[in-house]
Design an enzyme around this catalytic site. Structure first.
Site, PDB file in Angstrom:
ATOM      1  N   ASP A  56       0.813  -1.215   0.000  1.00 43.17           N
ATOM      2  CA  ASP A  56       0.000   0.000   0.000  1.00 43.17           C
ATOM      3  C   ASP A  56       0.849   1.269   0.000  1.00 43.17           C
ATOM      4  O   ASP A  56       2.079   1.210   0.150  1.00 43.17           O
ATOM      5  CB  ASP A  56      -0.945  -0.013   1.214  1.00 43.17           C
ATOM      6  CG  ASP A  56      -0.235  -0.372   2.527  1.00 43.17           C
ATOM      7  OD1 ASP A  56       1.007  -0.453   2.533  1.00 43.17           O
ATOM      8  OD2 ASP A  56      -0.924  -0.576   3.531  1.00 43.17           O
TER       9      ASP A  56
ATOM     10  N   ASN B 151      -7.298  -2.653  14.402  1.00 39.08           N
ATOM     11  CA  ASN B 151      -8.685  -2.997  14.070  1.00 39.08           C
ATOM     12  C   ASN B 151      -8.762  -4.203  13.129  1.00 39.08           C
ATOM     13  O   ASN B 151      -9.794  -4.455  12.522  1.00 39.08           O
ATOM     14  CB  ASN B 151      -9.403  -1.790  13.459  1.00 39.08           C
ATOM     15  CG  ASN B 151      -8.720  -1.293  12.183  1.00 39.08           C
ATOM     16  OD1 ASN B 151      -7.775  -1.912  11.700  1.00 39.08           O
ATOM     17  ND2 ASN B 151      -9.184  -0.177  11.651  1.00 39.08           N
TER      18      ASN B 151
ATOM     19  N   HIS C 221      -6.967  -4.573  10.350  1.00 40.66           N
ATOM     20  CA  HIS C 221      -6.746  -4.324   8.917  1.00 40.66           C
ATOM     21  C   HIS C 221      -5.450  -4.962   8.431  1.00 40.66           C
ATOM     22  O   HIS C 221      -4.508  -5.160   9.184  1.00 40.66           O
ATOM     23  CB  HIS C 221      -6.845  -2.826   8.579  1.00 40.66           C
ATOM     24  CG  HIS C 221      -5.697  -1.964   8.978  1.00 40.66           C
ATOM     25  ND1 HIS C 221      -5.850  -0.787   9.660  1.00 40.66           N
ATOM     26  CD2 HIS C 221      -4.366  -2.073   8.741  1.00 40.66           C
ATOM     27  CE1 HIS C 221      -4.672  -0.227   9.844  1.00 40.66           C
ATOM     28  NE2 HIS C 221      -3.748  -0.991   9.293  1.00 40.66           N
TER      29      HIS C 221
ATOM     30  N   GLU D  30      -9.486  -1.678   5.426  1.00 44.27           N
ATOM     31  CA  GLU D  30     -10.121  -1.347   6.696  1.00 44.27           C
ATOM     32  C   GLU D  30     -11.394  -2.183   6.892  1.00 44.27           C
ATOM     33  O   GLU D  30     -11.946  -2.691   5.902  1.00 44.27           O
ATOM     34  CB  GLU D  30     -10.501   0.137   6.694  1.00 44.27           C
ATOM     35  CG  GLU D  30      -9.315   1.087   6.588  1.00 44.27           C
ATOM     36  CD  GLU D  30      -8.605   1.305   7.923  1.00 44.27           C
ATOM     37  OE1 GLU D  30      -8.526   0.368   8.740  1.00 44.27           O
ATOM     38  OE2 GLU D  30      -8.118   2.425   8.133  1.00 44.27           O
TER      39      GLU D  30
HETATM   40  C1  GLP Z   1      -0.357   0.427   8.628  1.00 41.57           C
HETATM   41  C2  GLP Z   1      -0.023  -0.424   7.408  1.00 41.57           C
HETATM   42  C3  GLP Z   1      -0.200  -1.885   7.667  1.00 41.57           C
HETATM   43  C4  GLP Z   1       0.411  -2.263   9.001  1.00 41.57           C
HETATM   44  C5  GLP Z   1      -0.305  -1.545  10.107  1.00 41.57           C
HETATM   45  C6  GLP Z   1       0.229  -1.860  11.483  1.00 41.57           C
HETATM   46  O1  GLP Z   1      -1.618   0.935   8.657  1.00 41.57           O
HETATM   47  N1  GLP Z   1      -0.780  -0.020   6.252  1.00 41.57           N
HETATM   48  O2  GLP Z   1       0.362  -2.627   6.597  1.00 41.57           O
HETATM   49  O3  GLP Z   1       0.327  -3.652   9.202  1.00 41.57           O
HETATM   50  O4  GLP Z   1      -0.152  -0.154   9.893  1.00 41.57           O
HETATM   51  O5  GLP Z   1       1.330  -1.070  11.760  1.00 41.57           O
HETATM   52  P1  GLP Z   1       2.393  -1.338  12.895  1.00 41.57           P
HETATM   53  O6  GLP Z   1       3.215  -2.472  12.400  1.00 41.57           O
HETATM   54  O7  GLP Z   1       3.194  -0.070  12.967  1.00 41.57           O
HETATM   55  O8  GLP Z   1       1.642  -1.643  14.119  1.00 41.57           O
END
Ligand code: GLP
Length: 254
Positions: A67, A136, A138, A143
């Site tokens: 993404d 959440n 995702h 989402e």
């Molecule tokens: C972002 C990314 C995800 C990631 C998530 C969790 O929103 N788009 O790919 O898994 O955050 O992030 P973190 O690893 O910093 O908790």
């Protein structure tokens, strides 16, 4: 789905790097689906170390990232292109021409999403897709919503996601409101999926994703339908699974 328990973040990162290394050694021209966020940083660090030790060659590896924030250029220090360059690509012998991240500045984001689906197809599909998980549930930026989106698409980020990612920006107002993300269909088409989770903040999302109903309201729950998923989670992230499921024997402790 196989769930491997890790003692802590470092142990999770080491185990993840071992699996990614095995993929590269077994298929030196593999297509890696890569993820951003704080979760995979430790694994990337270990991959860099293995490369520096002469044990890992990225010269024929191709990659597709999950993404990108809409509206951020690849030079912006919070863009996911910048993140990947900074945390991995600049430190290994990957050819950057073989690395793909959606273009957050595309004038026509819908056309960019179509182009990105085409890129994944042209690459021959993803051999190993690395995933973190949002609080959440995702994955990528898929989402919670009413339907699983198949292909790459533009999403409106939830307030919760913007709040939790605000820690990387100087203020919440700077966090983009939209992103381009691979769809659940793109992710499910990967031959193998490696999901990482660390910290208590992920315990509920992980529990619901692995043991709750399969629903687009918990996007990662769709992974229950994939035939080759490895979850590596530290004890904090596993806490609710350990407490609630009675499926202890599904967790591999080593
Ligand atoms: C972002 C990314 C995800 C990631 C998530 C969790 O929103 N788009 O790919 O898994 O955050 O992030 P973190 O690893 O910093 O908790």
């Amino acid at each position: 789905m196989k769930i491997y328990a890790a003692k802590d973040y470092n142990d999770m990162s080491r185990k993840a790097a071992n699996i990614i290394s095995a993929q590269i050694l077994l298929k030196p021209d593999a297509v890696l689906g890569l993820a951003t966020g704080s979760t995979p940083v430790g694994a990337y660090r270990q991959l860099i170390e293995k490369h520096e030790a002469g044990d890992l060659d990225f010269s024929r590896i191709h990659s597709v990232n999950l993404d990108e924030y809409k509206g951020l250029s690849g030079d912006h220090d919070q863009s996911y292109r910048y993140f990947m360059n900074h945390n991995l690509f600049d430190h290994v012998n990957i050819d950057k021409a073989n690395t793909n991240v959606p273009n957050g500045l595309a004038e026509d984001p819908e056309a960019e999403c179509k182009r990105y689906n085409h890129v994944i197809e042209e690459e021959g599909g993803i051999d190993l897709q690395l995933l973190g998980i949002g609080n959440n549930g995702h994955i990528g930026f898929n989402e919670p919503c009413d339907v699983f989106e198949k292909g790459t698409h533009v999403v409106t980020l939830t307030e919760e996601t913007r709040q939790s990612n605000a820690r990387f920006f100087t203020s919440i107002d700077e966090v983009p409101t939209h992103a381009l993300t691979m769809g659940v269909g793109n992710i499910m088409s990967a031959k193998k999926v490696l999901l990482l989770a660390s910290g208590e903040g992920k315990a509920k999302a992980l529990y619901e994703s692995c043991f709750g109903p399969v629903t687009p309201q918990v996007p990662a729950s769709v992974l229950q339908l994939h035939s080759d998923v490895v979850v590596i989670a530290d004890e904090a992230a596993l806490s609710l699974i350990r407490k609630n499921t009675g499926w202890e024997d599904m967790i591999y402790d080593n």
